[in-house]
Motif scaffolding. Sequence first.
Motif, mmCIF file in Angstrom:
data_model
loop_
_atom_site.group_PDB
_atom_site.id
_atom_site.type_symbol
_atom_site.label_atom_id
_atom_site.label_comp_id
_atom_site.label_asym_id
_atom_site.label_seq_id
_atom_site.Cartn_x
_atom_site.Cartn_y
_atom_site.Cartn_z
ATOM 1 N N MET A 110 5.743 -2.751 5.890
ATOM 2 C CA MET A 110 5.178 -3.822 6.726
ATOM 3 C C MET A 110 5.855 -3.893 8.088
ATOM 4 S SD MET A 110 2.684 -5.282 5.090
ATOM 5 C CE MET A 110 2.303 -3.592 4.619
ATOM 6 N N MET A 128 0.268 -1.381 12.773
ATOM 7 C CA MET A 128 -0.779 -1.762 11.845
ATOM 8 C C MET A 128 -2.146 -1.238 12.285
ATOM 9 S SD MET A 128 -1.628 -5.608 10.547
ATOM 10 C CE MET A 128 -1.947 -6.217 12.193
ATOM 11 N N GLU A 160 -6.047 -2.402 8.295
ATOM 12 C CA GLU A 160 -5.022 -2.954 7.395
ATOM 13 C C GLU A 160 -4.618 -4.386 7.728
ATOM 14 O OE1 GLU A 160 -1.678 -0.444 6.620
ATOM 15 O OE2 GLU A 160 -2.945 1.325 6.326
ATOM 16 N N VAL A 195 -4.556 -8.227 7.365
ATOM 17 C CA VAL A 195 -4.781 -9.113 6.223
ATOM 18 C C VAL A 195 -5.313 -10.440 6.740
ATOM 19 C CG1 VAL A 195 -3.696 -10.328 4.306
ATOM 20 C CG2 VAL A 195 -2.909 -8.050 4.938
ATOM 21 N N PHE A 227 -5.960 -7.147 -0.154
ATOM 22 C CA PHE A 227 -4.749 -6.418 0.202
ATOM 23 C C PHE A 227 -4.969 -4.927 -0.001
ATOM 24 C CE2 PHE A 227 -3.323 -10.583 -1.394
ATOM 25 C CZ PHE A 227 -2.708 -11.059 -0.253
ATOM 26 N N GLN A 280 1.792 -5.404 1.034
ATOM 27 C CA GLN A 280 1.063 -6.397 1.830
ATOM 28 C C GLN A 280 1.017 -7.730 1.110
ATOM 29 O OE1 GLN A 280 -2.878 -5.103 2.767
ATOM 30 N NE2 GLN A 280 -2.296 -4.451 4.821
ATOM 31 N N ARG A 322 4.790 -6.797 10.709
ATOM 32 C CA ARG A 322 3.382 -7.080 10.907
ATOM 33 C C ARG A 322 3.140 -8.572 10.693
ATOM 34 N NH1 ARG A 322 0.041 -2.535 7.464
ATOM 35 N NH2 ARG A 322 1.026 -0.678 8.367
ATOM 36 N N GLN A 360 -0.543 -12.374 7.924
ATOM 37 C CA GLN A 360 -1.975 -12.625 7.835
ATOM 38 C C GLN A 360 -2.470 -13.019 9.217
ATOM 39 O OE1 GLN A 360 -3.606 -16.156 6.376
ATOM 40 N NE2 GLN A 360 -2.085 -17.441 7.364
#
Lengths: 401, 376
Positions: free
Chosen positions: A23, A27, A31, A33, A41, A46, A90, A93
């Motif tokens: 993570m 990204m 990918e 979220v 996921f 993730q 990342r 969400q």
Amino acid sequence: MNELEEFRAETRAWLEANCPASMRTPMPSEEMVWGGRNVEFCSEDQKLWFERMRDKSWFCPDWPVAYGGGGLDVRRSAILDAEMRRLHCRPPQINLGIWMLGPVLLEYASEEQKQRFLPPMARGEIRWCQGFSEPNAGSDLASLRTTAVLDGDDYVINGTKIWTSYGNKSDWMYALVRTGPMVPKQKGISLIVLDMTSPGVSVSPIDLISGKSSFCQVFFDNVRVPRSQLIGEVNDGWKLGKALLQHERRAMSRFSESALPTHFDLDEYVKRCLPAPQDADEVALQQRAVACLMDEQAFSLTNRRMIDSLSARQDVSGLMAISKLVHTEQEREKFEILLQLLGNQSMGWSGDGFASRDLDLTGAWLMSFAQTIAGGSSEVQLNVIAKRVLGLPDPVQGVRS
Amino acid sequence: MSLIYNEDQQQLLDSAQDFLAARSPVAAQRALRDADAAVGFDPQVWQGMVELGWSAVAFAEDQGGLDFGFAGFAPIFEQIGRHLSASPLLSSVVLCGSLIEQLGSDSQKQGLLPGLIAGEQRWALALEEADRHQPDLCDTRAIRTDSGYRLSGRKSWVIDGLEADGWLVIARLEDGQRGVFAVPAGTAGMTLQRRQMIDARNMAQLLLEDAAVDASALLSSDQFEAALELALDRGRACLAAELLGCCEAVFAMTLEYLRTRVQFDAPIGSFQALQHRAARLYVQLELMRSSVMAAFEALDRDQADPAQRRQLVSLAKWKANEAAQLISNEAIQMHGGIGVTDEYDLGLFLKRIRMAQSQLGHSAFHVSRYAGVRLS
């Protein structure tokens, strides 16, 4: 070590322990979220990262604890932000509700509405979309015509919304609707929230010059919404909408800054494509690219100054007003330079002849045109700066100019 | 430090505002120009600045300074720009002071700094030989003699060079390295020629023909290049802050004009064509302020490593140059005819802005310098 530095050290340690290594990589767009009822996921990491940040209440680090937030002050949330960036974490969400609707609910919603909507948002359980623009209400948003008419304890909604990002994938919408007369047109507008699975809601996606897009048109055919879902006062939604748009401008610049759909570092491309500029054309191109990098740095310093000003309780409305304009225009300039650096290789459309990274670049370049229009076009931003920041006079009606 | 003024800096800003508004308003600069004084500034205003401690701000206490840190110059130069105020603060204190502080031996520092800080001795930096800023260019030679050195060469653009008490002359030594010589006024073999510039400030060409100086005139040559670069970076940041202040003044004048000038029965500031252009000027002003503040942050107490400092200072000077170019040009255009009259102050700002843009590096210079760090 002062308290802030202690917080920084703790945060860093927590992130290092809890953010899985996978993570902390760039990204790819597929990918991302998205929080919501049907969160998907791509990997166990993730899911882990999502759940850990959720349980830490760091989806909304700066919201009050009572509504599911992390209760951090401006300085501390800026530190969290900076530490996540430093470790290349990342975003756990993406959730437009949190960035835009949340702050407005915190300020204007009733206690009951806050209790109902904020905690699920802070846990990433509901995916939100925005219903503002209409086919005949773009820059002139206040001329919107989607109606909400009271019938018993429900509002009945009819009309259509356009440019709704991820309208086809969202669970709920917050929308500006007309609950009063058209004249004066700002007065008869209300902010309402509704479940996208309500009977009478239909959604169709829109293709853009860049290909498939997240934008949709949403249609309402006698959609019934309980009156308890109207936020703030009836016919007073314009004020809330404007507050929301201010958050949108900031969110949009954050959104593209957090490297979506994919990050293109101009530095890297310049070094690769122009390792040792010799000819005059190469030198000229390099100079243009460097000027773009310099402007990007001036902007990122301005964001830093905004945080410093906020924590000193200074007025930052001027800096907020320029943010979206500057960022989206710089991005467009960056992509135009990338196009020149890479030549034909950056203008492929499809097929095996192009690396997926190159095709992503084509798409990102074409999307950069949408970014200077979406969320208030550059011209709308300039209007806002001229009127609200500089205090220049309103146009005089009927003046010959 | 942060990218906004702290309390101490804010106090300096306020006191500079009060002092300059009273003692050195734009009208005073106009009067200086009309009087055609070669020295280019008002010695009494300069004395007032010294009394306020501006010449001591950045020096350590053991050297007679206030040890405020270099960031004290940000609010001071911002206000200097706002009031279009002329003084030898940049040439003598920032540029020469930095070199002496870094390269002087103890006895040289004791001989030179107290007078400089007290405003009793005014020094000017003799560096530039080309018409555009080329800090590496140096054809001026220093030949060793029995008792010292003989200096020969031409320094084309010496800021505040006229009537100075001495000059710090950059010259190439016989081993090919460069060094800096403290040449006092009255040294034989020197000719100064006044250059009358658009900003009506003090500018001179310095001709050196076998000018003989003592061996003690040479400051340490150790780390000369690094010391010169730091001194110039300090000067660049101050010029960027001055440009910021100039632009704020010019932008405020322009906004006022847009609000009050009526044509077609409406204030011209109500026309969208002008509103959008004004909004873009505001954007540049804010980007410029952030860049200037970051440069001072890097320079304050020399916290940043040289590469980072180089990058941030060049960013600030470049952004200040570019924003000032746009803001000054647009200001004149939006004012229309009155903007090009001598009676109106805008022209005075335009002329100073162009000089400050050019001094210590125009935009292309700083783009190249920034690229040297960023793309390495």
